[in-house]
Design an enzyme around this catalytic site. Structure first.
Site, PDB file in Angstrom:
ATOM      1  N   LYS A  90      45.395  44.800  27.024  1.00 36.72           N
ATOM      2  CA  LYS A  90      45.558  43.549  27.782  1.00 36.72           C
ATOM      3  C   LYS A  90      44.212  42.826  27.901  1.00 36.72           C
ATOM      4  O   LYS A  90      43.153  43.429  27.666  1.00 36.72           O
ATOM      5  CB  LYS A  90      46.122  43.877  29.172  1.00 36.72           C
ATOM      6  N   ARG A 136      52.100  47.368  44.433  1.00 33.07           N
ATOM      7  CA  ARG A 136      51.924  46.141  43.657  1.00 33.07           C
ATOM      8  C   ARG A 136      53.266  45.629  43.143  1.00 33.07           C
ATOM      9  O   ARG A 136      53.754  44.617  43.611  1.00 33.07           O
ATOM     10  CB  ARG A 136      50.942  46.427  42.508  1.00 33.07           C
ATOM     11  N   HIS A 159      52.225  53.548  38.438  1.00 30.58           N
ATOM     12  CA  HIS A 159      50.777  53.379  38.299  1.00 30.58           C
ATOM     13  C   HIS A 159      50.070  54.016  39.486  1.00 30.58           C
ATOM     14  O   HIS A 159      50.466  53.817  40.623  1.00 30.58           O
ATOM     15  CB  HIS A 159      50.447  51.887  38.219  1.00 30.58           C
ATOM     16  N   ARG A 179      48.797  55.756  29.341  1.00 33.36           N
ATOM     17  CA  ARG A 179      48.296  54.378  29.174  1.00 33.36           C
ATOM     18  C   ARG A 179      46.779  54.374  29.316  1.00 33.36           C
ATOM     19  O   ARG A 179      46.240  54.433  30.420  1.00 33.36           O
ATOM     20  CB  ARG A 179      48.942  53.464  30.213  1.00 33.36           C
ATOM     21  N   TYR A 195      15.708  27.857  39.276  1.00 32.30           N
ATOM     22  CA  TYR A 195      16.282  27.124  40.415  1.00 32.30           C
ATOM     23  C   TYR A 195      15.985  27.811  41.742  1.00 32.30           C
ATOM     24  O   TYR A 195      16.070  29.035  41.853  1.00 32.30           O
ATOM     25  CB  TYR A 195      17.803  27.053  40.269  1.00 32.30           C
ATOM     26  N   CYS A 222      20.575  31.042  35.100  1.00 34.31           N
ATOM     27  CA  CYS A 222      21.125  29.687  34.982  1.00 34.31           C
ATOM     28  C   CYS A 222      22.440  29.745  34.196  1.00 34.31           C
ATOM     29  O   CYS A 222      22.871  30.809  33.769  1.00 34.31           O
ATOM     30  CB  CYS A 222      20.147  28.776  34.249  1.00 34.31           C
ATOM     31  N   ASP A 269      23.119  28.684  31.151  1.00 35.46           N
ATOM     32  CA  ASP A 269      22.987  29.003  29.722  1.00 35.46           C
ATOM     33  C   ASP A 269      21.710  29.759  29.378  1.00 35.46           C
ATOM     34  O   ASP A 269      21.465  30.057  28.210  1.00 35.46           O
ATOM     35  CB  ASP A 269      22.977  27.710  28.895  1.00 35.46           C
TER      36      ASP A 269
HETATM   37  C1  LIG Z   1      45.404  48.239  33.165  1.00 36.15           C
HETATM   38  C2  LIG Z   1      46.415  49.290  33.360  1.00 36.15           C
HETATM   39  C3  LIG Z   1      46.237  50.566  32.813  1.00 36.15           C
HETATM   40  C4  LIG Z   1      44.947  51.023  32.168  1.00 36.15           C
HETATM   41  O1  LIG Z   1      44.038  51.455  33.160  1.00 36.15           O
HETATM   42  P1  LIG Z   1      42.629  52.127  32.755  1.00 36.15           P
HETATM   43  O2  LIG Z   1      42.038  52.526  34.045  1.00 36.15           O
HETATM   44  O3  LIG Z   1      41.849  51.033  32.089  1.00 36.15           O
HETATM   45  O4  LIG Z   1      42.939  53.233  31.836  1.00 36.15           O
HETATM   46  C5  LIG Z   1      47.291  51.471  32.909  1.00 36.15           C
HETATM   47  N1  LIG Z   1      48.446  51.130  33.524  1.00 36.15           N
HETATM   48  C6  LIG Z   1      48.636  49.923  34.090  1.00 36.15           C
HETATM   49  C7  LIG Z   1      49.921  49.624  34.770  1.00 36.15           C
HETATM   50  C8  LIG Z   1      47.631  48.960  34.038  1.00 36.15           C
HETATM   51  O5  LIG Z   1      47.818  47.777  34.619  1.00 36.15           O
END
Ligand SMILES: *Cc1c(COP(=O)(O)O)cnc(C)c1O
Length: 382
Positions: A42, A137, A169, A228, A272, A319, A321
């Protein structure tokens, strides 16, 4: 950004594909044989450039990819026409036909989401059910695994949802704290119990997944069919300065060049707001990178960058850039065009994105995701 595009070497992110291969191998080493790596790509592969990262992952034998939304999923579909692509978060239900047409797997977040996907779909949409076991979430909740499983049963009579898996998650899998470990244990048992209850009710799902990077490397669980994996694949720590038990190689390094060198007299102000004043004669180099490139202004007068293998402190404010470094301690002669490493390795010296993040109260994830669009990604060691 395509890696073959012309780069003018003002500011660029180097993407080391051999480091990616190293990290993927290290994660696979630790994953149970029952568990397949799902690469989380992602947010433009955490800022690394999704095209080059996905193609390399495919070459490494990765077949599962996770993204946050439909737009990202369609991009990955172009790089990996035969990959399994999974959308972790919300897709508006009117895009159900688009999901099915592109063979993309969607997370189902609630009963409403399920009913709406069913209403809009013309053909079955492949789905995994999202449980909220403690992240707070998105996803189905329940007071007990049995109650939760009960809530899920009606989903199986929706003929335009093809339910293939269930996932959740973790909120604190990266923490070594005992309370957090107990919390993660409870999240894990909850989803496994829901899975087993569904199986007893004749709904044995093909996929069960709950591990992110932190969980996969510290508490791999063979009940999971998929893991994941995001941050460790990119070579960063889930919770720096806590180290995960595998050796990681950062994939991204950030570079820029010197544009101007001068020696200033005591009393000279830099940048600055005049937040830095030289106390003695100092040699100052101006560098062609700034906060518009994603190099945080909060690092003003705080971080260092590497020039000829020496860490040189940023003086004055960053800054948009440009920024200035005190290069007085660099023995080599410095000239416009010399490379500056904002994070990465130069000779014996190195600075990691995790270290920079810790300097201003954020995480390495935000640093790499925040490197802006105008910074070309240059792949090496492909
Ligand atoms: C982003 C995400 C992950 C990956 O998490 P990491 O800590 O980068 O491994 C896994 N599951 C879900 C639902 C996420 O949103």
């Amino acid at each position: 950004m395509e890696h073959n595009q012309q780069v003018h070497y003002r500011a660029w992110a180097e993407i080391d594909l051999s480091a990616l291969a190293h990290n993927v191998a290290a994660v696979r080493e630790i994953l149970p044989s029952q568990t397949t790596l799902m690469a989380v790509v992602k947010a433009n592969a955490y800022g690394h450039g999704d095209a080059a990262i996905c193609r390399k992952l495919w070459d490494l034998g990765v077949r599962w990819f996770a993204v946050s939304n439909l737009e990202e999923a369609l991009a990955v579909r172009q790089y990996c026409p035969y990959g399994e692509i999974f959308i972790l978060g919300y897709t508006p239900p009117e895009f159900a036909p688009e999901l099915a047409r592109n063979n993309i797997i969607q997370g189902v977040l609630s009963i409403e989401h399920a009913n709406q996907l069913q209403a809009y779909a013309h053909q079955p949409v492949r789905c995994h059910i999202k449980l909220d076991t403690g992240m707070g979430r998105i996803g189905f909740r329940g007071n007990s695994p049995e109650e939760c499983a009960e809530k899920l049963l009606p989903l199986f009579s929706l003929d335009r949802l093809s339910i293939e898996g269930i996932y959740t998650h973790f909120a604190a899998a990266d923490s070594p704290n005992q309370d957090d470990i107990a919390y993660t244990d409870a999240q894990e048992s909850f989803i496994i119990d829901v899975y087993d209850t569904l199986a007893q009710r004749g709904r044995k799902l093909k996929h069960l997944h709950f591990m992110n990077s932190a969980a996969a490397v510290t508490r791999p669980n063979p009940r999971a069919t998929l893991a994941r994996i995001g941050i460790v694949m990119y070579g960063l720590e889930p919770n720096y300065p806590v180290h995960v038990p595998i050796a990681l190689k950062p994939v991204m390094s950030l570079h820029s060049v010197v544009s101007h060198v001068k020696t200033v007299e005591p009393g000279a102000c830099i940048s600055y707001g005049r937040t830095y004043t030289a106390q003695e004669p100092r040699k100052i180099a101006t560098v062609t990178i700034g906060y518009a490139d994603g190099y945080a202004r909060l690092l003003s007068n705080r971080a260092s960058a590497l020039v000829h293998g020496v860490a040189c402190p940023i003086v004055g404010r960053v800054c948009m850039d440009q920024l200035m470094l005190d290069v007085t301690d660099v023995p080599a002669e410095i000239q416009p065009g010399d490379t500056v490493t904002m994070f990465g390795t130069d000779g014996d010296a190195s600075i990691t994105a995790d270290e920079l993040a810790a300097m201003y109260g954020t995480i390495g994830y935000e640093i790499v995701c925040g490197i802006s669009k105008r910074v070309p990604r240059v792949t090496v060691n492909g």
